[in-house]
Each structure stands twice: as C-alpha cells, then as structure tokens.
Design an enzyme around this catalytic site. Sequence first.
Site, PDB file in Angstrom:
ATOM      1  N   ILE A 204       0.838  -1.207   0.000  1.00  0.00           N
ATOM      2  CA  ILE A 204       0.000   0.000   0.000  1.00  0.00           C
ATOM      3  C   ILE A 204       0.872   1.257   0.000  1.00  0.00           C
ATOM      4  O   ILE A 204       0.648   2.192  -0.751  1.00  0.00           O
ATOM      5  CB  ILE A 204      -0.940  -0.002   1.235  1.00  0.00           C
ATOM      6  CG1 ILE A 204      -1.979  -1.099   1.057  1.00  0.00           C
ATOM      7  CG2 ILE A 204      -1.617   1.357   1.413  1.00  0.00           C
ATOM      8  CD1 ILE A 204      -2.917  -1.269   2.236  1.00  0.00           C
ATOM      9  N   PRO A 246       4.866 -16.169  -9.583  1.00  0.00           N
ATOM     10  CA  PRO A 246       4.933 -14.957  -8.748  1.00  0.00           C
ATOM     11  C   PRO A 246       5.371 -13.736  -9.563  1.00  0.00           C
ATOM     12  O   PRO A 246       4.850 -12.641  -9.367  1.00  0.00           O
ATOM     13  CB  PRO A 246       5.973 -15.315  -7.680  1.00  0.00           C
ATOM     14  CG  PRO A 246       6.014 -16.794  -7.656  1.00  0.00           C
ATOM     15  CD  PRO A 246       5.680 -17.269  -9.034  1.00  0.00           C
ATOM     16  N   CYS A 436      34.369   5.560  15.754  1.00  0.00           N
ATOM     17  CA  CYS A 436      33.382   6.315  16.518  1.00  0.00           C
ATOM     18  C   CYS A 436      33.278   5.776  17.950  1.00  0.00           C
ATOM     19  O   CYS A 436      34.163   6.039  18.753  1.00  0.00           O
ATOM     20  CB  CYS A 436      32.046   6.322  15.785  1.00  0.00           C
ATOM     21  SG  CYS A 436      31.066   7.768  16.224  1.00  0.00           S
ATOM     22  N   HIS A 562      33.461   8.252  10.783  1.00  0.00           N
ATOM     23  CA  HIS A 562      33.118   6.968  10.145  1.00  0.00           C
ATOM     24  C   HIS A 562      33.795   6.857   8.771  1.00  0.00           C
ATOM     25  O   HIS A 562      33.175   7.164   7.757  1.00  0.00           O
ATOM     26  CB  HIS A 562      31.605   6.851   9.974  1.00  0.00           C
ATOM     27  CG  HIS A 562      30.869   6.648  11.248  1.00  0.00           C
ATOM     28  ND1 HIS A 562      30.736   5.413  11.847  1.00  0.00           N
ATOM     29  CD2 HIS A 562      30.236   7.527  12.054  1.00  0.00           C
ATOM     30  CE1 HIS A 562      30.037   5.539  12.965  1.00  0.00           C
ATOM     31  NE2 HIS A 562      29.719   6.808  13.115  1.00  0.00           N
ATOM     32  N   GLU A 564      34.289   4.382   7.112  1.00  0.00           N
ATOM     33  CA  GLU A 564      33.664   3.335   6.283  1.00  0.00           C
ATOM     34  C   GLU A 564      32.656   3.894   5.277  1.00  0.00           C
ATOM     35  O   GLU A 564      32.263   3.202   4.355  1.00  0.00           O
ATOM     36  CB  GLU A 564      33.007   2.266   7.173  1.00  0.00           C
ATOM     37  CG  GLU A 564      31.739   2.689   7.899  1.00  0.00           C
ATOM     38  CD  GLU A 564      31.990   3.309   9.277  1.00  0.00           C
ATOM     39  OE1 GLU A 564      33.080   3.869   9.491  1.00  0.00           O
ATOM     40  OE2 GLU A 564      31.083   3.259  10.126  1.00  0.00           O
TER      41      GLU A 564
HETATM   42  N1  GLN Z   1      27.194   6.592  21.026  1.00  0.00           N
HETATM   43  C1  GLN Z   1      28.315   7.381  20.678  1.00  0.00           C
HETATM   44  C2  GLN Z   1      27.940   8.854  20.498  1.00  0.00           C
HETATM   45  O1  GLN Z   1      26.799   9.171  20.319  1.00  0.00           O
HETATM   46  C3  GLN Z   1      28.987   6.857  19.426  1.00  0.00           C
HETATM   47  C4  GLN Z   1      28.146   6.982  18.216  1.00  0.00           C
HETATM   48  C5  GLN Z   1      28.651   6.166  17.066  1.00  0.00           C
HETATM   49  O2  GLN Z   1      29.453   5.279  17.239  1.00  0.00           O
HETATM   50  N2  GLN Z   1      28.151   6.428  15.882  1.00  0.00           N
HETATM   51  O3  GLN Z   1      28.801   9.686  20.522  1.00  0.00           O
END
Ligand code: GLN
Length: 590
Positions: A204, A246, A436, A562, A564
């Site tokens: 939907i 299907p 992080c 990050h 990554e």
């Molecule tokens: N929890 C931690 C913060 O808010 C790390 C966050 C994370 O790893 N993206 O700073």
Amino acid sequence: MRRGFGHAAAFTDFQRYARLCAKTRINSKFSVKDLLFSPLEKKSVALRIAPGNHLCPRVRYIFITGGVVSSLGKGLTAAALGALLEQRGLKVRLQKFDPYLNVDPGTMNPYQHGEVYVLDDGAETDLDLGHYERFTSGTLSRQNNLTSGQVYESVIQKERRGDYLGKTVQVIPHVTNEIKERLKSAGKGVDVLVTEIGGTVGDIEGLPFIEAMRQFALEVGKQNVAFVHVTLLPFLAAAGELKTKPSQQSVAKLREIGIQPDVLVCRTERPLDDDIRAKLSMFCNVPVRAVIEEQDVGSSIYELPEMLAKEKLDDIVLDLLGLKTRKRPNGAWREIVRKLKKPKRRVTIGVVGKYIELQDAYKSVYESLTHGGIANDCGVTIVRLDAEAVEKNPAKMLAKLDGVLVPGGFGGRGIEGKIRAVQYVREKGIPYFGLCLGMQVAVIEFARHVAKLKGANSTEFDTKSPHPVIHLMPEQKGIKTKGATMRLGSYDCKLPPRTISRAAYGKDSVRERHRHRYEFNNDYRELLTKAGLLIAGVNPGRDLVEIVEVAKHPWFVGVQFHPEFQSKPTRPHPLFAAFIKAAIARHGKK
Ligand code: GLN
C-alpha cells in the site's frame, strides 16, 4: 535513425531532435548533417527543450522496482547498473525512494533497518545509498533519499502555509507532484538518473511512488524512461523447476497501475534456460532479450556488474533510452573480483559489536575491510564477535586474530566487553581500529588502565563517572528530540606529522563523515597525552579530538568519525588499507 528497443514505430520530430541532441553530447562524432529536418523546425523544437524545461530530454530516467519478496537486492542491482553505465562514459546518479513514514532512517534501530548510511551533507539515509556510492563515482546528497515521511511533511507544511489556495489536498496530484519534483531536481546535470523504489510492488505504501513514476514517464516521454523490475524465480524442489507465476503476478500488479516493465531482472538460484526466458517474455510482455538472469553472487557483490554485463543489461537499457555511447572497457571490475577470489594472502579480522548477528548492521564496515584487502591483494576473513561474549573470555576469542575492529554504536549494552577487547589487543600488540564508539571505548580503556583514572567512562554510559573522558558537548545538552540532532556529516580533520594516520592518508588535512553526540573531553587531553595517548587528528574549527593513537603499539588507531562511509572497492579508504597491511604484518609474525 536508430530505433529504440521495444518501442513503437513513429517518432515525432521533437523526439528525433531530442535523441540527436543527446547524441551530440555523448558521441562527439555526431555531425549537424545528421539532423533530418529544416533549420526552422529545429529552432522551434530547440525552444521547447531549452535548459531548465523539465521536458529537456537529455536526462534519461531508469526506475527500479521489486516484486514478489523484499530483500531481493534491488539496491545492488541498481548500483551495478549505475557502475556499468558509468563505464560507458555517462554521468549517472542513483537515488532511493523509501515508502515508509519515518522522515529518515536515523531514528530506526538496526534490527528494523540495518545500517544508517551518512552522506557528506549529514543526511542519514538508507544503506542502499552506500552501495550506490561504492559502485559509482558520484557523491550523493539528501536530495537522493526521499521517504514518504518527507513527502507528507512537505505537503502538510505547504497546506498549513496555505500554498494550495483552499484546494482539497490529495495523494493525486499533491503527493505525486511532490515526488515528481524530486525526480526533476535530482536529475539536473546528469545523463541518467536511476531511481530505486523501496519495498515490493503491491505494498500500500508504495503506491504513490509508482503512480508518480507512471505520470512522470507520460510527462517526459516514454522514450526517456526505462522501467526495470527485479523479481524472484523460486526453485521448487518437488517440481524440479523454477517458477514464473509470482513474477507474472507482480508484473500484473504493475500493469494495473499502467506500468509495463521494459526489463525483468530475475533473481534465481539456477540458470534460466530458453524455455523459462520465453515463458517469462510471453506472460510478462517483455522481449526475450530483456529477461535478465541474476544469480546469487558466488563470493562477492562486486561480481555483479560483470554478471549483468554478460546478460547485456547495459546494452538493453541504453537501447531503450536511445543512448549511443562508447563500448564498455574491460577490466576494472574483473581485476577487483580476481583479487577477491584469488588473493595472494589472507588475514582474519574480528569485529566486536552489539548487532553482530545482523547481516546489515555494519554493512559499510564489512565492505571497507574487504576494500582494505583489495588494496593489499589480501583476502579478509571477518569474524563477528558479540561484545558480551568477549567480556567473559577475551583471550579465547581474540588471541588468534590478525586485527580487531570495534565499530560505532549507541547505548551501554556490550560496552564493558568492548573495553576488555581493547585492553587485550593493546596489551598484546594486535592491530586495533576503533570507529566512533570504537574510538571512545579506546579512550576509556586507556584512561582506566594506562592513566589509572579509576571509573573513567563516557557520560553516555555513566552520568556520574568521576572521570568523564568522553562527554556531551555543551550544544548537545539542551537537545531533546532524536531525529537528525547529532553531529552529522563531513568535518575537517587536521593531521599532525609523525603518526600512523598521517602516513596512511599521505596528507595533512582530510574530511570525514560523522554521526555521534559524544566527544573526547578536552579537560583530559593533557593528562592522557602525557600517559602516551597520541592526538593524531583534530577538528581545527572547534578543537575537537578526531583521531587517537597509542604510541609504542604496532597499529592502534581510533577515529571519532566513520571512514567506512567513504571507502570504495575502486578507491579503498587509506586507514582501512593501512589496518589490513598491519594485520598482514601481524599474521607474518605468528
Ligand atoms: N554513542 C556514541 C555517540 O553518540 C557513538 C556513536 C557512534 O558510534 N556512531 O557519541
């Protein structure tokens, strides 16, 4: 004139001119003599396709829908098609429309949604955008992930402002117009805009998006649009055959709305024989050539572009869109796949996390480790370790690893296990990469066990910690709402000389993406530095610690950002490449 595959006979002059215009841009050999009509006609037609007019047919649109079941890998199919079109010299952009009502996936937990992928501009998006950025060269923005939540938010704001001048506000046309606007704006400046519609045809929630797609094709002209439907052919062991019903039914659902798919991408465990192709072609009203086999990839998602190229998916789509381009160069993806299938060496990396049983929670991290492997012609075996299990017996779980990574995360569960893991690898000289939260636990561990700050913690886990080495920034303290309130997106990071990170990046300033609330507490900077912690990266504007390293350790790097989210198989992130290199060195010493 070349006729588009699957198209009906006559083209108007407008369409013919549009195609020739497009050719001029893509194929420099095109000459004005190719224009078949008079200069006067040309002028009038040119006016109608002037830049800024959304009817400008230079932008082509591909829509990817999914049928039968979810998790078909539509995102990967879209990304791989994007990669193939880029190889043809086209400027391609990918985007995703998500039918759920959340404004963005930032507030959803990993069990619901998998990883939240962060873009340069700080948009928290669907993990498919990660595939798009990994497979193609473009950097995406918040323009490229539209949810029903955003659509309704905008429509309701307009209604409250009185923009609709007293009209009844309805799904058609107001919601569909909002969606079409996004197609027009996201298509600016590209040759091909690929839009994946999340969910499954028949849901939907997805209907307004599919209706908008139909209207849009009518507006810009079908010759500028290709509909690709990804479907599943289940294999029934009892019958000993692949079943097409299907798929027939999901195509029928699309046709109910007025959309006839041009291409059928069939997810299948077994190869499609000619009979099945003919049957699908007949029942789904798709030319046999446009029935594409997409088998489960053997060892890596990066096999997909080559696999789809073998089925000529790119040729078919280009024909449909009337685009003439250079031939596809061989090699790029083949070499990546070769390195993945037959690497010269192999290392084992442990990822210590909280959502370890979920395939998608740390998607970009797993991909980036693989890229780090590609950079070193090294296969990477990833062992997923549950933080709570590691806490009980770190030696048993970590001793044999060549490297350990702690990814990002939120909330206290598993924290002590992660800290134990860091302590173990720091003391044993095993390469460590913290992302992080992984950086924050490294700082906590160092404070507790090296700087001897008893009870050191992050205020996220212990608000009364005597040594809050990780704490909330003052500007975060007043924030009560959860959506899009973190430190998000790209920030500068300066790298002082003589660190592992600086050597890996090979430059003194980088930009990396963030998604967190808590930060390194600068009150502890001097004390921790004296105890041997290296501050290897700092945000210049706000003097925030971005990277820490441990001196006298083979490879110990924690980053507040990050990395990554910026790694690609064709351009592995320097820190992931360096981490795998260190893991190879460790492996050699065992
Ligand atoms: N929890 C931690 C913060 O808010 C790390 C966050 C994370 O790893 N993206 O700073």
